[in-house]
Design a protein around this motif. Structure first.
Motif, PDB file in Angstrom:
ATOM      1  N   UNK A 143       4.853  56.574 -44.827  1.00 32.66           N
ATOM      2  CA  UNK A 143       4.240  57.106 -46.043  1.00 32.66           C
ATOM      3  C   UNK A 143       5.094  58.174 -46.702  1.00 32.66           C
ATOM      4  N   UNK A 144       5.804  58.985 -45.906  1.00 36.37           N
ATOM      5  CA  UNK A 144       6.532  60.129 -46.458  1.00 36.37           C
ATOM      6  C   UNK A 144       8.030  59.886 -46.609  1.00 36.37           C
ATOM      7  N   UNK A 145       8.441  58.620 -46.556  1.00 35.56           N
ATOM      8  CA  UNK A 145       9.875  58.317 -46.648  1.00 35.56           C
ATOM      9  C   UNK A 145      10.485  58.777 -47.969  1.00 35.56           C
ATOM     10  N   UNK A 146       9.680  58.868 -49.020  1.00 31.29           N
ATOM     11  CA  UNK A 146      10.188  59.338 -50.317  1.00 31.29           C
ATOM     12  C   UNK A 146       9.446  60.580 -50.798  1.00 31.29           C
ATOM     13  N   UNK A 147       8.718  61.235 -49.920  1.00 30.04           N
ATOM     14  CA  UNK A 147       7.956  62.428 -50.316  1.00 30.04           C
ATOM     15  C   UNK A 147       8.904  63.588 -50.571  1.00 30.04           C
ATOM     16  N   UNK A 148       8.763  64.296 -51.695  1.00 29.69           N
ATOM     17  CA  UNK A 148       9.736  65.355 -52.025  1.00 29.69           C
ATOM     18  C   UNK A 148       9.764  66.487 -51.007  1.00 29.69           C
ATOM     19  N   UNK A 149       8.603  66.885 -50.493  1.00 30.09           N
ATOM     20  CA  UNK A 149       8.595  67.994 -49.545  1.00 30.09           C
ATOM     21  C   UNK A 149       9.207  67.585 -48.211  1.00 30.09           C
ATOM     22  N   UNK A 150       8.739  66.460 -47.658  1.00 26.28           N
ATOM     23  CA  UNK A 150       9.234  66.080 -46.334  1.00 26.28           C
ATOM     24  C   UNK A 150      10.727  65.762 -46.384  1.00 26.28           C
ATOM     25  N   UNK A 151      11.193  65.136 -47.459  1.00 26.97           N
ATOM     26  CA  UNK A 151      12.620  64.825 -47.531  1.00 26.97           C
ATOM     27  C   UNK A 151      13.447  66.069 -47.822  1.00 26.97           C
ATOM     28  N   UNK A 152      12.804  67.142 -48.323  1.00 27.31           N
ATOM     29  CA  UNK A 152      13.505  68.420 -48.436  1.00 27.31           C
ATOM     30  C   UNK A 152      13.685  69.029 -47.055  1.00 27.31           C
ATOM     31  N   UNK A 187      -5.658  53.663 -38.159  1.00 30.18           N
ATOM     32  CA  UNK A 187      -4.410  54.394 -38.428  1.00 30.18           C
ATOM     33  C   UNK A 187      -3.724  53.978 -39.700  1.00 30.18           C
ATOM     34  N   UNK A 188      -4.336  53.086 -40.487  1.00 30.97           N
ATOM     35  CA  UNK A 188      -3.744  52.702 -41.774  1.00 30.97           C
ATOM     36  C   UNK A 188      -3.646  53.904 -42.702  1.00 30.97           C
ATOM     37  N   UNK A 189      -4.543  54.867 -42.522  1.00 30.90           N
ATOM     38  CA  UNK A 189      -4.488  56.144 -43.229  1.00 30.90           C
ATOM     39  C   UNK A 189      -4.939  57.223 -42.266  1.00 30.90           C
ATOM     40  N   UNK A 190      -4.438  58.444 -42.473  1.00 35.29           N
ATOM     41  CA  UNK A 190      -4.770  59.542 -41.573  1.00 35.29           C
ATOM     42  C   UNK A 190      -4.918  60.828 -42.370  1.00 35.29           C
ATOM     43  N   UNK A 236      -1.955  60.881 -45.290  1.00 33.70           N
ATOM     44  CA  UNK A 236      -0.961  59.820 -45.414  1.00 33.70           C
ATOM     45  C   UNK A 236      -1.627  58.455 -45.328  1.00 33.70           C
ATOM     46  N   UNK A 237      -1.153  57.550 -46.162  1.00 37.62           N
ATOM     47  CA  UNK A 237      -1.584  56.146 -46.120  1.00 37.62           C
ATOM     48  C   UNK A 237      -0.350  55.271 -45.960  1.00 37.62           C
ATOM     49  N   UNK A 238      -0.390  54.356 -45.040  1.00 39.97           N
ATOM     50  CA  UNK A 238       0.755  53.457 -44.840  1.00 39.97           C
ATOM     51  C   UNK A 238       0.982  52.643 -46.118  1.00 39.97           C
ATOM     52  N   UNK A 239       2.243  52.487 -46.554  1.00 45.07           N
ATOM     53  CA  UNK A 239       2.522  51.726 -47.783  1.00 45.07           C
ATOM     54  C   UNK A 239       1.923  50.327 -47.801  1.00 45.07           C
ATOM     55  N   UNK A 240       1.762  49.706 -46.645  1.00 43.12           N
ATOM     56  CA  UNK A 240       1.161  48.372 -46.602  1.00 43.12           C
ATOM     57  C   UNK A 240      -0.290  48.380 -47.068  1.00 43.12           C
ATOM     58  N   UNK A 243      -3.274  51.319 -52.501  1.00 41.14           N
ATOM     59  CA  UNK A 243      -4.128  50.637 -53.464  1.00 41.14           C
ATOM     60  C   UNK A 243      -5.541  50.415 -52.966  1.00 41.14           C
ATOM     61  N   UNK A 244      -5.818  50.701 -51.706  1.00 39.96           N
ATOM     62  CA  UNK A 244      -7.154  50.507 -51.142  1.00 39.96           C
ATOM     63  C   UNK A 244      -7.989  51.791 -51.151  1.00 39.96           C
ATOM     64  N   UNK A 245      -7.420  52.871 -51.658  1.00 36.04           N
ATOM     65  CA  UNK A 245      -8.098  54.173 -51.723  1.00 36.04           C
ATOM     66  C   UNK A 245      -8.474  54.686 -50.333  1.00 36.04           C
ATOM     67  N   UNK A 246      -7.660  54.322 -49.330  1.00 38.01           N
ATOM     68  CA  UNK A 246      -7.946  54.776 -47.972  1.00 38.01           C
ATOM     69  C   UNK A 246      -7.719  56.277 -47.826  1.00 38.01           C
ATOM     70  N   UNK A 247      -6.743  56.811 -48.569  1.00 38.48           N
ATOM     71  CA  UNK A 247      -6.469  58.237 -48.481  1.00 38.48           C
ATOM     72  C   UNK A 247      -7.682  59.063 -48.877  1.00 38.48           C
ATOM     73  N   UNK A 248      -8.269  58.714 -50.013  1.00 35.71           N
ATOM     74  CA  UNK A 248      -9.464  59.428 -50.471  1.00 35.71           C
ATOM     75  C   UNK A 248     -10.610  59.258 -49.457  1.00 35.71           C
ATOM     76  N   UNK A 249     -10.719  58.057 -48.899  1.00 32.58           N
ATOM     77  CA  UNK A 249     -11.807  57.789 -47.950  1.00 32.58           C
ATOM     78  C   UNK A 249     -11.657  58.615 -46.685  1.00 32.58           C
ATOM     79  N   UNK A 250     -10.438  58.658 -46.124  1.00 36.36           N
ATOM     80  CA  UNK A 250     -10.251  59.370 -44.867  1.00 36.36           C
ATOM     81  C   UNK A 250     -10.277  60.883 -45.098  1.00 36.36           C
ATOM     82  N   UNK A 251      -9.875  61.346 -46.272  1.00 35.10           N
ATOM     83  CA  UNK A 251      -9.934  62.774 -46.591  1.00 35.10           C
ATOM     84  C   UNK A 251     -11.376  63.262 -46.668  1.00 35.10           C
ATOM     85  N   UNK A 252     -12.279  62.376 -47.081  1.00 33.02           N
ATOM     86  CA  UNK A 252     -13.671  62.766 -47.305  1.00 33.02           C
ATOM     87  C   UNK A 252     -14.335  63.290 -46.040  1.00 33.02           C
ATOM     88  N   UNK A 253     -13.879  62.842 -44.866  1.00 34.14           N
ATOM     89  CA  UNK A 253     -14.505  63.303 -43.623  1.00 34.14           C
ATOM     90  C   UNK A 253     -14.326  64.810 -43.471  1.00 34.14           C
TER      91      UNK A 253
END
Length: 304
Positions: A143-152, A187-190, A236-240, A243-253
């Motif tokens: 998920x973070x392969x192109x993230x500006x912070x992590x790649x910094x 683990x598709x999103x965390x 983080x949501x796995x690129x695969x 589009x499934x809005x898993x990030x928002x769903x897992x954040x809600x917990x």
């Protein structure tokens, strides 16, 4: 039929039909009274001509190709000059390239349609355990392969996978024992959260870091409030599964836990795009700063 009817049935202006006749592409019969009679077979012929024109063939080459559309086995061409043959081969190769391109585009559209029209299955969100570690690490790295912070923090492409995996494992290990790591669909999103510190001071302890990560911590984490709050350290949501809005769903917990505790939720991001995503989830920017050349937005979401 008369030319007007042929024009109507083929969607081709009469003037173009007359032009096709002049070029030897159409051969209507003549009645005794001199009127042209267009046979039923010419409806298909006109469509064939228009298809070849749309494909880019000039009329001089179409005239040579048309006999092949009826019965290739009986073709006899006495004036097939080498130049004509070369041009036809060139046009055929160009058509092959267009067909291949169109096929790829069709396959891409099919793949998209299969995703957006598949039955929407409600994702399963659970509190992570040690058994989820490998899946969480894999999702983090991808998920973070192109993230500006992590790649910094981790700019070397060659060492990124191993370094990112080590970082993800460390962040997971710090939080999993507190029951504040949630995963969607295994683990598709965390989402990894730090809960508020207890009155006795217990909480997630982050060891001081060195290098860029250490500078980042020394600047950003001092901007977080001293009062109780939930802190979203990783989403983080796995690129695969984008589009499934898993990030928002897992954040809600974690957001629900913050609401239950009656305290705000905090996070930071270095992506302008993510700022808008978090805004849509109820977060607002409370401070914008720079860590060296890296922009950072600190955001909060009020409880309730």
């Amino acid at each position: 039929m008369r030319i007007g009817e042929l024009a109507q049935r083929t969607g081709t202006p009469a003037r173009l039909l007359r032009y096709y006749e002049e070029q030897g592409l159409l051969a209507p019969e003549r009645r005794a009274n001199g009127y042209r009679e267009y046979g039923e077979h010419l409806v298909d012929r006109v469509q064939q001509i228009r298809g070849l024109l749309d494909a880019g063939l000039p009329t001089r080459l179409i005239k040579n190709v048309l006999p092949c559309l009826d019965n290739p086995c009986t073709i006899t061409i006495s004036d097939a000059l080498p130049e004509v043959v070369a041009l036809l081969r060139q046009e055929r190769d160009r058509m092959d390239a267009r067909i291949a391109c169109l096929s790829r585009n069709r396959d891409a559209i099919d793949a998209y349609l299969s995703k957006v029209t598949r039955p929407m299955i409600e994702p399963s969100v659970t509190v992570a355990t040690a058994a989820d570690r490998d899946a969480v690490v894999g999702t983090f790295v991808a998920a973070f392969a192109a993230d500006p912070a992590l790649r910094w923090f981790l700019p070397d492409d060659g060492t990124y996978p191993a370094e990112a995996a080590a970082m993800a494992g460390s962040l997971f290990d710090l939080r999993v024992g507190h029951g504040t790591v949630w995963v969607a669909d295994g683990g598709a999103a965390v989402a990894m959260w730090d809960p508020p510190r207890s009155p006795g001071g217990d909480g997630v302890e982050h060891a001081p870091q060195t290098g860029r990560f250490g500078r980042y911590q020394s600047v950003v984490h001092t901007k977080l409030p001293k009062t109780p709050h939930w802190y979203l350290g990783v989403l983080a949501t796995h690129p695969d599964h984008w589009g499934r809005r898993l990030g928002r769903t897992v954040m809600a917990a974690g957001l629900r836990r913050a609401e239950q505790d009656g305290v705000p939720a905090y996070l930071e991001t270095s992506s302008p795009k993510n700022v808008e995503v978090y805004r849509s989830a109820g977060f607002t920017v409370v401070e914008e700063l720079m860590v060296d050349e890296l922009p950072v937005w600190i955001m909060s979401r009020a409880c309730g």
